[in-house]
Design a protein around this motif. Structure first.
Motif, PDB file in Angstrom:
ATOM      1  N   LYS A 467     -16.142  -1.349  -1.908  1.00 33.15           N
ATOM      2  CA  LYS A 467     -17.382  -1.058  -0.446  1.00 33.15           C
ATOM      3  C   LYS A 467     -17.980  -0.335  -0.072  1.00 33.15           C
ATOM      4  O   LYS A 467     -18.479   0.113  -0.054  1.00 33.15           O
ATOM      5  CB  LYS A 467     -16.916  -1.971   0.914  1.00 33.15           C
ATOM      6  N   HIS A 468     -16.924   1.118  -1.103  1.00 33.42           N
ATOM      7  CA  HIS A 468     -16.877   2.357  -0.501  1.00 33.42           C
ATOM      8  C   HIS A 468     -17.739   2.902  -1.729  1.00 33.42           C
ATOM      9  O   HIS A 468     -17.759   4.320  -2.040  1.00 33.42           O
ATOM     10  CB  HIS A 468     -16.375   3.121  -0.467  1.00 33.42           C
ATOM     11  N   CYS A 469     -17.922   2.731  -3.023  1.00 39.10           N
ATOM     12  CA  CYS A 469     -18.321   2.454  -4.292  1.00 39.10           C
ATOM     13  C   CYS A 469     -17.375   3.213  -4.996  1.00 39.10           C
ATOM     14  O   CYS A 469     -17.760   3.571  -6.052  1.00 39.10           O
ATOM     15  CB  CYS A 469     -19.582   3.033  -3.733  1.00 39.10           C
ATOM     16  N   ARG A 470     -16.525   3.365  -4.575  1.00 33.09           N
ATOM     17  CA  ARG A 470     -14.988   3.642  -5.183  1.00 33.09           C
ATOM     18  C   ARG A 470     -14.574   2.850  -6.605  1.00 33.09           C
ATOM     19  O   ARG A 470     -14.446   1.660  -6.297  1.00 33.09           O
ATOM     20  CB  ARG A 470     -14.351   3.998  -4.696  1.00 33.09           C
ATOM     21  N   VAL A 471     -15.131   3.141  -8.246  1.00 39.14           N
ATOM     22  CA  VAL A 471     -14.493   2.482  -9.338  1.00 39.14           C
ATOM     23  C   VAL A 471     -13.470   1.970  -8.775  1.00 39.14           C
ATOM     24  O   VAL A 471     -12.436   2.563  -8.366  1.00 39.14           O
ATOM     25  CB  VAL A 471     -14.275   3.645 -10.044  1.00 39.14           C
ATOM     26  N   HIS A 472     -12.580   0.800  -9.035  1.00 43.74           N
ATOM     27  CA  HIS A 472     -11.785  -0.081  -8.761  1.00 43.74           C
ATOM     28  C   HIS A 472     -10.445   0.405  -9.595  1.00 43.74           C
ATOM     29  O   HIS A 472     -10.989   0.795 -10.377  1.00 43.74           O
ATOM     30  CB  HIS A 472     -11.398  -1.480  -9.216  1.00 43.74           C
ATOM     31  N   GLY A 473      -9.168   1.141  -8.646  1.00 42.68           N
ATOM     32  CA  GLY A 473      -7.992   1.774  -9.591  1.00 42.68           C
ATOM     33  C   GLY A 473      -8.512   2.995 -10.245  1.00 42.68           C
ATOM     34  O   GLY A 473      -7.147   4.016 -10.552  1.00 42.68           O
ATOM     35  N   ILE A 474      -9.325   3.675  -9.639  1.00 43.86           N
ATOM     36  CA  ILE A 474      -9.660   5.239 -10.257  1.00 43.86           C
ATOM     37  C   ILE A 474     -10.396   6.154  -9.080  1.00 43.86           C
ATOM     38  O   ILE A 474     -10.599   5.313  -8.276  1.00 43.86           O
ATOM     39  CB  ILE A 474     -10.823   5.701 -11.331  1.00 43.86           C
ATOM     40  N   ALA A 475      -8.875   6.662  -8.380  1.00 42.21           N
ATOM     41  CA  ALA A 475      -8.927   7.354  -6.373  1.00 42.21           C
ATOM     42  C   ALA A 475      -9.965   8.294  -6.783  1.00 42.21           C
ATOM     43  O   ALA A 475      -9.959   8.213  -6.110  1.00 42.21           O
ATOM     44  CB  ALA A 475      -7.189   8.180  -6.854  1.00 42.21           C
ATOM     45  N   ASN A 476     -10.466   9.496  -7.780  1.00 40.72           N
ATOM     46  CA  ASN A 476     -11.463  10.286  -7.416  1.00 40.72           C
ATOM     47  C   ASN A 476     -12.959   9.535  -7.987  1.00 40.72           C
ATOM     48  O   ASN A 476     -13.523  10.960  -8.152  1.00 40.72           O
ATOM     49  CB  ASN A 476     -10.921  11.492  -7.510  1.00 40.72           C
ATOM     50  N   LEU A 477     -13.143   8.288  -8.737  1.00 34.98           N
ATOM     51  CA  LEU A 477     -14.250   8.679  -9.047  1.00 34.98           C
ATOM     52  C   LEU A 477     -15.018   6.928  -8.047  1.00 34.98           C
ATOM     53  O   LEU A 477     -15.036   6.008  -7.459  1.00 34.98           O
ATOM     54  CB  LEU A 477     -14.555   7.814 -10.801  1.00 34.98           C
ATOM     55  N   HIS A 478     -16.525   7.948  -7.828  1.00 35.89           N
ATOM     56  CA  HIS A 478     -17.231   6.885  -7.903  1.00 35.89           C
ATOM     57  C   HIS A 478     -18.538   6.730  -7.885  1.00 35.89           C
ATOM     58  O   HIS A 478     -18.598   7.637  -9.348  1.00 35.89           O
ATOM     59  CB  HIS A 478     -17.530   7.183  -5.817  1.00 35.89           C
ATOM     60  N   VAL A 479     -19.230   5.915  -7.844  1.00 38.97           N
ATOM     61  CA  VAL A 479     -20.307   5.983  -8.635  1.00 38.97           C
ATOM     62  C   VAL A 479     -22.245   5.354  -6.856  1.00 38.97           C
ATOM     63  O   VAL A 479     -21.470   4.829  -6.532  1.00 38.97           O
ATOM     64  CB  VAL A 479     -20.917   4.022  -9.231  1.00 38.97           C
ATOM     65  N   ALA A 480     -22.934   5.979  -7.935  1.00 33.97           N
ATOM     66  CA  ALA A 480     -23.908   5.379  -6.670  1.00 33.97           C
ATOM     67  C   ALA A 480     -25.179   4.980  -7.530  1.00 33.97           C
ATOM     68  O   ALA A 480     -25.546   5.224  -8.372  1.00 33.97           O
ATOM     69  CB  ALA A 480     -24.541   6.859  -6.127  1.00 33.97           C
ATOM     70  N   GLY A 481     -26.343   4.718  -6.674  1.00 37.51           N
ATOM     71  CA  GLY A 481     -27.666   3.646  -6.705  1.00 37.51           C
ATOM     72  C   GLY A 481     -27.450   2.345  -6.988  1.00 37.51           C
ATOM     73  O   GLY A 481     -25.694   1.893  -6.363  1.00 37.51           O
ATOM     74  N   SER A 482     -27.859   1.829  -7.525  1.00 38.81           N
ATOM     75  CA  SER A 482     -28.494   0.615  -7.099  1.00 38.81           C
ATOM     76  C   SER A 482     -28.157  -0.330  -8.440  1.00 38.81           C
ATOM     77  O   SER A 482     -27.825  -1.261  -8.630  1.00 38.81           O
ATOM     78  CB  SER A 482     -30.204   0.361  -7.802  1.00 38.81           C
ATOM     79  N   GLY A 483     -26.458   0.355  -8.744  1.00 42.49           N
ATOM     80  CA  GLY A 483     -26.191  -0.784 -10.135  1.00 42.49           C
ATOM     81  C   GLY A 483     -24.771  -1.268  -9.615  1.00 42.49           C
ATOM     82  O   GLY A 483     -24.079  -2.100  -9.412  1.00 42.49           O
TER      83      GLY A 483
END
Length: 494
Positions: A467-483
């Protein structure tokens, strides 16, 4: 500060606190928000400040499913991104869009509409919109001619939209970004791979390249992918680094659930008497708020249908306008856009005059319908690589029976309500008259609204980010945008 990655020493190590990959609307918005923060921000843009055909080639891909726009021309690959072609149409999602709907497979977000309220208001500033007001009652007090068609309000309501100028992020915010002391904008720095640690739970660095043969590395505490739904999925899938089927893809979720808005001319509405439809009109010279016809939450649930809207266009004007899917066939986004603009320019003056007059009897009804989340509608990788060695994207856009039935139900409801209330009559296009096995017309297109592919979910078995747009299982990678959208809603994603 702006640095051209073509002009720095080969294999430069670029370091910062936060690395934002992609300088489109999402990436630039985040960078603006972080100006004067205590963090060193690395903002990477694959292109420059102007169109470059070689850079645009990196977006070329293949379509294998439902007919769609060429991938090469459906996004712009330079600073500001696709805001350079954006129409500026804005509305918030509806509360129902975030909830689990028993009749919509894979629906439900791990957040609610209320969680976004303050962010919607903040987004209005970046997009140069008016007040965060989307109630007809508010706007009818500002404009005395905003009168809705007399449908039964229990079944049909007027969904309001506002219009950004539209904001061209590449020109509007270029100087602010370039002059910010803590923002380090690198142009011609294409992310070609994301490298994780041996366990795959932390990003160690990313690799960037350009057509001048320069390769560099970027290391930061946190990374944000902001390259759009197609490219974000492509980069994650291509970043195997010898340890599996892509980053964040341990459950084969990356690239799945690609969604678009189904957009198509669908019906005609003939009023029993002239009615002032200024509320529903679009004026190119005065981009004031407008409404579209929408079905209430109660009726959507009763009819087990998706969320969507119908817009009105004066019929003689609409008959001069071609289907969007037929207008945008060129691989060159500049030529495709010119063709698109020319089509509407031919009727714009007539349309503005018709909208000002306001009282007519015949209208085209045009659909914008959400697509149900479908795991088979997806992005995968091609065996062919681009000039920088990254596998190209394959888009398989696939619709379901629920998608098509929802369009049919939308117009059956509008037609029934128009007749019951005495408004007039609705003539459905032939594709909506079938009793079973609806077929997708060749004129079905989309809104260039790429959603899904890195969807938000409670757990990694159902999506890619939390729900914070952080990739599951990866501590420091987020995704932004309508994807990250779990469902598409009826509103444009920006």
């Amino acid at each position: 500060m702006q640095i051209d990655a073509r002009n720095i020493e080969q294999n430069t190590l670029i370091q910062g606190d936060i690395c934002i990959i992609g300088a489109g609307i999402a990436g630039i918005t985040m960078a603006l928000d972080l100006i004067d923060s205590p963090f060193k921000i690395i903002l990477l843009e694959g292109g420059g400040f102007e169109y470059d055909a070689k850079v645009q080639d990196l977006y070329a891909g293949e379509n294998t499913g439902q007919r769609y726009f060429p991938l090469r021309s459906s996004r712009l690959h330079y600073f500001g991104g696709t805001s350079g072609h954006w129409g500026g149409m804005c509305a918030p999602f509806d509360p129902l869009d975030f909830r689990k709907r028993s009749w919509v497979p894979h629906s439900g977000w791990p957040i609610a509409y209320e969680d976004l309220q303050t962010y919607y208001e903040k987004a209005h500033e970046s997009l140069e919109l008016g007040p965060f007001q989307y109630e007809l009652d508010y706007w009818s007090k500002q404009f005395s001619d905003m009168e809705p068609l007399p449908f039964n309000k229990e079944n049909i309501w007027a969904k309001m939209w506002q219009f950004s100028p539209p904001t061209r992020f590449g020109t509007k915010y270029k100087e602010r970004i370039a002059k910010a002391k803590n923002i380090h904008l690198y142009t011609y720095a294409n992310c070609t791979a994301i490298e994780s640690n041996d366990l795959g739970n932390t990003i160690r660095q990313i690799h960037v390249q350009n057509h001048d043969g320069k390769s560099h590395r970027v290391r930061a505490r946190h990374y944000v992918l902001a390259c759009g739904a197609v490219q974000n999925a492509r980069i994650l899938l291509a970043s195997e680094m010898g340890r599996g089927p892509g980053l964040g893809n341990q459950h084969d979720q990356v690239g799945r659930y690609f969604m678009e808005h189904m957009e198509i001319k669908s019906a005609e509405m003939w009023l029993s008497r002239p009615f002032n439809t200024s509320l529903y009109g679009f004026r190119s010279t005065n981009r004031r708020p407008r409404a579209e016809i929408a079905v209430t939450e109660k009726v959507q649930q009763q009819q087990a249908m998706l969320n969507g809207t119908a817009s009105l266009t004066y019929l003689p004007v609409a008959r001069e306008q071609k289907a969007l899917i037929d207008l945008w066939e060129n691989e060159d986004p500049r030529l495709a856009y010119d063709n698109f603009v020319q089509n509407f320019s031919n009727s714009r003056q007539y349309n503005d005059a018709a909208t000002e007059a306001g009282h007519h009897r015949a209208y085209e009804l045009y659909t914008r319908m959400e697509q149900a989340p479908n795991p088979n509608s997806r992005i995968t990788l091609s065996g062919e690589k681009d000039a920088l060695g990254v596998p190209k994207a394959i888009l398989h856009w696939e619709l379901t029976e629920l998608d098509l039935l929802s369009i049919q139900k939308l117009y059956h409801i509008i037609a029934k309500e128009a007749g019951t209330s005495g408004i007039g009559r609705v003539r459905l296009d032939p594709f909506l008259l079938a009793e079973r096995s609806l077929k997708v017309p060749d004129t079905m297109g989309g809104g260039w609204h790429h959603m899904g592919t890195t969807r938000m979910s409670e757990n990694p078995k159902e999506g890619v980010v939390n729900k914070h747009c952080r990739v599951h299982g990866i501590a420091n990678l987020h995704v932004a945008g309508s994807g990250c959208f779990s469902t598409a809603g009826a509103a444009n994603p920006t």
